[in-house]
Design a protein around this motif. Structure first.
Motif, PDB file in Angstrom:
ATOM      1  N   MET A   1      -0.026 -33.679 -20.939  1.00 13.64           N
ATOM      2  CA  MET A   1       0.848 -33.281 -19.848  1.00 13.64           C
ATOM      3  C   MET A   1       0.014 -32.532 -18.817  1.00 13.64           C
ATOM      4  N   SER A   2       0.167 -32.883 -17.556  1.00  8.58           N
ATOM      5  CA  SER A   2      -0.537 -32.172 -16.502  1.00  8.58           C
ATOM      6  C   SER A   2       0.437 -31.829 -15.392  1.00  8.58           C
ATOM      7  N   VAL A   3       0.140 -30.737 -14.721  1.00  8.19           N
ATOM      8  CA  VAL A   3       0.991 -30.271 -13.632  1.00  8.19           C
ATOM      9  C   VAL A   3       0.111 -30.028 -12.424  1.00  8.19           C
ATOM     10  N   GLU A   4       0.511 -30.595 -11.298  1.00 10.01           N
ATOM     11  CA  GLU A   4      -0.209 -30.350 -10.052  1.00 10.01           C
ATOM     12  C   GLU A   4       0.646 -29.477  -9.161  1.00 10.01           C
ATOM     13  N   SER A   5      -0.011 -28.590  -8.445  1.00  9.82           N
ATOM     14  CA  SER A   5       0.725 -27.692  -7.562  1.00  9.82           C
ATOM     15  C   SER A   5      -0.058 -27.486  -6.279  1.00  9.82           C
ATOM     16  N   ASP A   6       0.654 -27.462  -5.166  1.00  6.27           N
ATOM     17  CA  ASP A   6       0.032 -27.174  -3.881  1.00  6.27           C
ATOM     18  C   ASP A   6       0.219 -25.709  -3.498  1.00  6.27           C
ATOM     19  N   PHE A   7       0.718 -24.919  -4.403  1.00  6.88           N
ATOM     20  CA  PHE A   7       0.997 -23.519  -4.123  1.00  6.88           C
ATOM     21  C   PHE A   7      -0.310 -22.750  -3.955  1.00  6.88           C
ATOM     22  N   VAL A   8      -0.394 -22.018  -2.866  1.00  2.80           N
ATOM     23  CA  VAL A   8      -1.563 -21.189  -2.610  1.00  2.80           C
ATOM     24  C   VAL A   8      -1.078 -19.776  -2.322  1.00  2.80           C
ATOM     25  N   LEU A   9      -1.621 -18.843  -3.043  1.00  2.00           N
ATOM     26  CA  LEU A   9      -1.252 -17.443  -2.838  1.00  2.00           C
ATOM     27  C   LEU A   9      -2.035 -16.890  -1.658  1.00  2.00           C
ATOM     28  N   GLY A  10      -1.341 -16.293  -0.708  1.00  2.00           N
ATOM     29  CA  GLY A  10      -2.001 -15.686   0.447  1.00  2.00           C
ATOM     30  C   GLY A  10      -2.598 -14.338   0.081  1.00  2.00           C
ATOM     31  N   GLN A  11      -3.097 -13.666   1.073  1.00  4.15           N
ATOM     32  CA  GLN A  11      -3.676 -12.353   0.839  1.00  4.15           C
ATOM     33  C   GLN A  11      -2.576 -11.337   0.559  1.00  4.15           C
ATOM     34  N   VAL A  12      -2.877 -10.452  -0.349  1.00  2.00           N
ATOM     35  CA  VAL A  12      -1.948  -9.382  -0.674  1.00  2.00           C
ATOM     36  C   VAL A  12      -2.657  -8.074  -0.375  1.00  2.00           C
ATOM     37  N   GLY A  13      -2.005  -7.230   0.412  1.00  2.00           N
ATOM     38  CA  GLY A  13      -2.585  -5.933   0.742  1.00  2.00           C
ATOM     39  C   GLY A  13      -1.648  -4.814   0.322  1.00  2.00           C
ATOM     40  N   ILE A  14      -2.205  -3.697  -0.022  1.00  2.00           N
ATOM     41  CA  ILE A  14      -1.417  -2.537  -0.425  1.00  2.00           C
ATOM     42  C   ILE A  14      -1.877  -1.338   0.389  1.00  2.00           C
ATOM     43  N   THR A  15      -0.918  -0.635   0.958  1.00  2.00           N
ATOM     44  CA  THR A  15      -1.208   0.600   1.679  1.00  2.00           C
ATOM     45  C   THR A  15      -0.305   1.678   1.108  1.00  2.00           C
ATOM     46  N   THR A  16      -0.875   2.799   0.721  1.00  2.00           N
ATOM     47  CA  THR A  16      -0.082   3.868   0.122  1.00  2.00           C
ATOM     48  C   THR A  16      -0.090   5.099   1.020  1.00  2.00           C
ATOM     49  N   THR A  17       0.867   5.954   0.762  1.00  2.00           N
ATOM     50  CA  THR A  17       0.932   7.251   1.442  1.00  2.00           C
ATOM     51  C   THR A  17       1.081   8.316   0.372  1.00  2.00           C
ATOM     52  N   ASP A  18       0.934   9.543   0.760  1.00  2.00           N
ATOM     53  CA  ASP A  18       1.053  10.645  -0.188  1.00  2.00           C
ATOM     54  C   ASP A  18       2.195  11.561   0.233  1.00  2.00           C
ATOM     55  N   GLY A  19       3.297  11.498  -0.489  1.00  2.00           N
ATOM     56  CA  GLY A  19       4.412  12.404  -0.254  1.00  2.00           C
ATOM     57  C   GLY A  19       5.308  12.032   0.918  1.00  2.00           C
ATOM     58  N   LYS A  20       5.179  10.818   1.432  1.00  2.00           N
ATOM     59  CA  LYS A  20       6.028  10.407   2.548  1.00  2.00           C
ATOM     60  C   LYS A  20       6.031   8.886   2.638  1.00  2.00           C
ATOM     61  N   GLY A  21       6.908   8.372   3.452  1.00  2.00           N
ATOM     62  CA  GLY A  21       6.910   6.934   3.721  1.00  2.00           C
ATOM     63  C   GLY A  21       5.981   6.631   4.878  1.00  2.00           C
ATOM     64  N   HIS A  22       5.859   5.362   5.184  1.00  2.00           N
ATOM     65  CA  HIS A  22       5.029   4.967   6.322  1.00  2.00           C
ATOM     66  C   HIS A  22       5.761   5.296   7.626  1.00  2.00           C
ATOM     67  N   ASP A  23       5.003   5.692   8.624  1.00  2.00           N
ATOM     68  CA  ASP A  23       5.587   6.052   9.916  1.00  2.00           C
ATOM     69  C   ASP A  23       5.822   4.802  10.775  1.00  2.00           C
ATOM     70  N   PRO A  24       6.575   4.952  11.863  1.00  2.00           N
ATOM     71  CA  PRO A  24       6.859   3.797  12.729  1.00  2.00           C
ATOM     72  C   PRO A  24       5.596   3.130  13.273  1.00  2.00           C
ATOM     73  N   GLU A  25       4.549   3.906  13.511  1.00  2.73           N
ATOM     74  CA  GLU A  25       3.305   3.330  14.018  1.00  2.73           C
ATOM     75  C   GLU A  25       2.718   2.334  13.016  1.00  2.73           C
ATOM     76  N   PHE A  26       2.785   2.669  11.733  1.00  2.89           N
ATOM     77  CA  PHE A  26       2.293   1.760  10.697  1.00  2.89           C
ATOM     78  C   PHE A  26       3.085   0.457  10.721  1.00  2.89           C
ATOM     79  N   TRP A  27       4.434   0.572  10.729  1.00  6.19           N
ATOM     80  CA  TRP A  27       5.272  -0.623  10.682  1.00  6.19           C
ATOM     81  C   TRP A  27       5.155  -1.454  11.958  1.00  6.19           C
ATOM     82  N   ALA A  28       4.991  -0.789  13.091  1.00  6.79           N
ATOM     83  CA  ALA A  28       4.795  -1.533  14.347  1.00  6.79           C
ATOM     84  C   ALA A  28       3.492  -2.313  14.296  1.00  6.79           C
TER      85      ALA A  28
END
Length: 95
Positions: A1-28
Motif C-alpha cells: 500500500m502506498s500513499v501519495e500526498s501533495d501536502f507541503v507544510l509552510g514555514q511556522v514561526g513563533i513569537t513570544t512575549t513576557d507577561g503581556k500579549g502582542h501589541d497592535p504594532e506587532f499584529w499590524a
C-alpha cells in the motif's frame, strides 16, 4: 500500500512575549507581511515602490486596529458601568 500526498507544510514561526500579549504594532506588521510581500528579484525601483506601499498598508492597519481596541474598550467600559462597576469601568477607560 502506498500513499501519495501533495501536502507541503509552510514555514511556522513563533513569537513570544513576557507577561503581556502582542501589541497592535506587532499584529499590524504580521498582517502587512501577509498582504504585501516584496520579491528579492524585483528591480530596485519596484522594490522602493513596494516598500512605500507596504508602509502605507502597515499605517492603515495599525490605525484601524488601535481604533478597534478603543471601541472595544468603550463597549466593555459601558457594560461594566451598566452593571454598577463604575470603578472597573473607569480603570478600563484609562488603559
Amino acid at each position: 500500500m502506498s500513499v501519495e500526498s501533495d501536502f507541503v507544510l509552510g514555514q511556522v514561526g513563533i513569537t513570544t512575549t513576557d507577561g503581556k500579549g502582542h501589541d497592535p504594532e506587532f499584529w499590524a506588521a504580521q498582517a502587512t507581511k501577509k498582504i504585501v510581500s516584496i520579491s528579492d528579484d524585483a528591480p530596485e525601483h519596484i522594490k522602493q515602490q513596494a516598500v512605500a506601499f507596504q508602509n502605507q498598508v502597515y499605517t492603515v492597519i495599525l490605525y484601524s486596529m488601535k481604533n478597534a481596541i478603543k471601541s472595544q474598550n468603550t463597549t466593555y467600559s459601558n457594560i461594566l458601568r451598566e452593571q454598577g462597576h463604575e470603578d472597573m469601568a473607569k480603570i478600563l477607560k484609562e488603559l
